[in-house]
Design a protein around this motif. Sequence first.
Motif, PDB file in Angstrom:
ATOM      1  N   LYS A  33       0.834  -1.210   0.000  1.00 54.74           N
ATOM      2  CA  LYS A  33       0.000   0.000   0.000  1.00 54.74           C
ATOM      3  C   LYS A  33       0.866   1.257   0.000  1.00 54.74           C
ATOM      4  N   ASP A  34       1.969   1.224   0.719  1.00 49.75           N
ATOM      5  CA  ASP A  34       2.879   2.380   0.705  1.00 49.75           C
ATOM      6  C   ASP A  34       3.476   2.567  -0.695  1.00 49.75           C
ATOM      7  N   ALA A  35       3.817   1.452  -1.322  1.00 48.86           N
ATOM      8  CA  ALA A  35       4.429   1.536  -2.656  1.00 48.86           C
ATOM      9  C   ALA A  35       3.467   2.172  -3.654  1.00 48.86           C
ATOM     10  N   VAL A  36       2.202   1.764  -3.611  1.00 50.03           N
ATOM     11  CA  VAL A  36       1.225   2.318  -4.553  1.00 50.03           C
ATOM     12  C   VAL A  36       1.105   3.829  -4.355  1.00 50.03           C
ATOM     13  N   ARG A  37       1.119   4.277  -3.109  1.00 49.10           N
ATOM     14  CA  ARG A  37       1.041   5.731  -2.862  1.00 49.10           C
ATOM     15  C   ARG A  37       2.341   6.440  -3.260  1.00 49.10           C
ATOM     16  N   ARG A  38       3.462   5.807  -3.036  1.00 47.64           N
ATOM     17  CA  ARG A  38       4.746   6.491  -3.252  1.00 47.64           C
ATOM     18  C   ARG A  38       5.136   6.622  -4.726  1.00 47.64           C
ATOM     19  N   VAL A  39       4.929   5.546  -5.509  1.00 44.55           N
ATOM     20  CA  VAL A  39       5.572   5.530  -6.832  1.00 44.55           C
ATOM     21  C   VAL A  39       4.963   6.511  -7.827  1.00 44.55           C
ATOM     22  N   GLY A  40       3.744   6.998  -7.546  1.00 43.74           N
ATOM     23  CA  GLY A  40       3.062   7.898  -8.478  1.00 43.74           C
ATOM     24  C   GLY A  40       3.873   9.126  -8.845  1.00 43.74           C
ATOM     25  N   VAL A  41       4.655   9.646  -7.916  1.00 41.21           N
ATOM     26  CA  VAL A  41       5.423  10.863  -8.204  1.00 41.21           C
ATOM     27  C   VAL A  41       6.872  10.563  -8.570  1.00 41.21           C
ATOM     28  N   MET A  42       7.200   9.277  -8.775  1.00 43.61           N
ATOM     29  CA  MET A  42       8.592   8.911  -9.088  1.00 43.61           C
ATOM     30  C   MET A  42       8.745   8.637 -10.580  1.00 43.61           C
ATOM     31  N   THR A  43       9.957   8.797 -11.081  1.00 41.54           N
ATOM     32  CA  THR A  43      10.263   8.297 -12.419  1.00 41.54           C
ATOM     33  C   THR A  43      10.291   6.770 -12.354  1.00 41.54           C
ATOM     34  N   TYR A  44      10.317   6.136 -13.518  1.00 42.10           N
ATOM     35  CA  TYR A  44      10.357   4.671 -13.539  1.00 42.10           C
ATOM     36  C   TYR A  44      11.585   4.153 -12.792  1.00 42.10           C
ATOM     37  N   ASP A  45      12.734   4.753 -13.068  1.00 41.74           N
ATOM     38  CA  ASP A  45      13.965   4.271 -12.429  1.00 41.74           C
ATOM     39  C   ASP A  45      13.931   4.477 -10.914  1.00 41.74           C
ATOM     40  N   GLU A  46      13.403   5.621 -10.491  1.00 46.93           N
ATOM     41  CA  GLU A  46      13.297   5.862  -9.045  1.00 46.93           C
ATOM     42  C   GLU A  46      12.373   4.827  -8.404  1.00 46.93           C
ATOM     43  N   ALA A  47      11.267   4.556  -9.096  1.00 47.46           N
ATOM     44  CA  ALA A  47      10.304   3.597  -8.551  1.00 47.46           C
ATOM     45  C   ALA A  47      10.930   2.203  -8.458  1.00 47.46           C
ATOM     46  N   GLU A  48      11.652   1.827  -9.507  1.00 43.65           N
ATOM     47  CA  GLU A  48      12.298   0.508  -9.513  1.00 43.65           C
ATOM     48  C   GLU A  48      13.245   0.391  -8.315  1.00 43.65           C
ATOM     49  N   ASP A  49      14.008   1.428  -8.099  1.00 43.13           N
ATOM     50  CA  ASP A  49      14.973   1.432  -6.999  1.00 43.13           C
ATOM     51  C   ASP A  49      14.251   1.388  -5.637  1.00 43.13           C
ATOM     52  N   TYR A  50      13.227   2.226  -5.494  1.00 35.72           N
ATOM     53  CA  TYR A  50      12.458   2.270  -4.249  1.00 35.72           C
ATOM     54  C   TYR A  50      11.869   0.889  -3.945  1.00 35.72           C
ATOM     55  N   LEU A  51      11.316   0.253  -4.979  1.00 34.85           N
ATOM     56  CA  LEU A  51      10.629  -1.027  -4.759  1.00 34.85           C
ATOM     57  C   LEU A  51      11.602  -2.137  -4.375  1.00 34.85           C
ATOM     58  N   VAL A  52      12.817  -2.097  -4.955  1.00 30.94           N
ATOM     59  CA  VAL A  52      13.847  -3.070  -4.553  1.00 30.94           C
ATOM     60  C   VAL A  52      14.137  -2.915  -3.064  1.00 30.94           C
ATOM     61  N   ARG A  53      14.327  -1.659  -2.661  1.00 30.77           N
ATOM     62  CA  ARG A  53      14.681  -1.416  -1.251  1.00 30.77           C
ATOM     63  C   ARG A  53      13.511  -1.696  -0.315  1.00 30.77           C
ATOM     64  N   ALA A  54      12.293  -1.370  -0.767  1.00 30.78           N
ATOM     65  CA  ALA A  54      11.118  -1.633   0.088  1.00 30.78           C
ATOM     66  C   ALA A  54      10.954  -3.138   0.313  1.00 30.78           C
ATOM     67  N   GLN A  55      11.215  -3.925  -0.759  1.00 26.19           N
ATOM     68  CA  GLN A  55      11.091  -5.379  -0.589  1.00 26.19           C
ATOM     69  C   GLN A  55      12.175  -5.907   0.341  1.00 26.19           C
ATOM     70  N   GLU A  56      13.381  -5.362   0.202  1.00 29.12           N
ATOM     71  CA  GLU A  56      14.464  -5.814   1.095  1.00 29.12           C
ATOM     72  C   GLU A  56      14.154  -5.464   2.546  1.00 29.12           C
ATOM     73  N   ALA A  57      13.581  -4.273   2.763  1.00 31.30           N
ATOM     74  CA  ALA A  57      13.206  -3.880   4.130  1.00 31.30           C
ATOM     75  C   ALA A  57      12.114  -4.808   4.658  1.00 31.30           C
ATOM     76  N   ALA A  58      11.140  -5.121   3.808  1.00 25.54           N
ATOM     77  CA  ALA A  58      10.063  -6.020   4.242  1.00 25.54           C
ATOM     78  C   ALA A  58      10.615  -7.396   4.580  1.00 25.54           C
ATOM     79  N   ASN A  59      11.585  -7.842   3.792  1.00 27.83           N
ATOM     80  CA  ASN A  59      12.168  -9.165   4.059  1.00 27.83           C
ATOM     81  C   ASN A  59      12.783  -9.233   5.453  1.00 27.83           C
TER      82      ASN A  59
END
Length: 271
Positions: free
Chosen positions: A216-242
Amino acid sequence: MANDHDTVVYEVSNGIAWLKFNRPEKRNAMSPALNRAMMEALDALEFRDDVGVLVLTGEGTSWTAGMDLKEYFRETEKDGLKGVRKSQRESYGWWRRLRWYQKPTIAMVNGWCFGGGYGPLFACDLAFCADEAKFGLSEINWGILPGGGATKVAVELLPFRKAMYHAMLGEPIDGKTAAEWGLVNESMPLAALKDRVTAVAQTLLQKNPVALKATKDAVRRVGVMTYDEAEDYLVRAQEAANSYDNEGRKEGIRQFIDEKSYKPGLGAYDK
Ligand code: ACO
């Protein structure tokens, strides 16, 4: 003096917290007292182990008739800028808490939803409403712009022309129209609303809660990011969740690959 706590009520049942605006005689208009009570209720519920999903609904015929024009506007303005800023902080504060809430959230819009109500509407991850509900940016009808985030919500959820029309005309729309326009996920007869919301909440309760918060945080966050920023954010968000949930996703893979007990394409693994 009104008791702050009467303006909001909640009960927890089978993993679902049912949180209610509770000023039906004032159509659940958001007064400063109600805003403070909402923040307290959200605080009390957020990390309870017996709460997996939060549903926000309203007592009586209204979800919320927006900000209380007497108590939120007229009476706080008497205290000048400090009164206004204090009451803004109290309302924006709980909407912000709700936008980033630990648990998945559902708006169950049972009736009127006006103006400031768009703050908590957008703050909830999902929204379901009654066909009988009415939504409106009524600010223009009493001479202000849709503030407190309401204009932002309209632009986030609606196409440009619809957002402009909705904000400039101040005409209420019904639940079905709100669903067609994208203000809510679905609209249905009021009599069917609670069952549908309960079913959605039960489905959410079966999902991995760490993954739900990250999603849910990712869906709210990525809207204002470029594709590359979103890709990077999502990698880190998944690692944090892990790091908080090492076992969950491994178990999900195990039940599919080794046990063959479920199909991830069709539903959640057995927690
Ligand atoms: N602020 C303060 N009091 C309110 C509000 C509000 N937003 N909404 C309703 N009330 C009060 C009424 O003053 C009335 O009080 P009273 O019984 O002491 O006279 C009581 O709630 C019942 O309201 P009615 O108008 O009689 O209820 P009805 O069911 O006929 O109409 C409706 C409901 C359409 C929601 C109407 O009350 C209304 O238009 N309310 C204002 C909606 C609005 O424009 N809100 C502000 C949005 S802008 C913003 O939030 C920044």
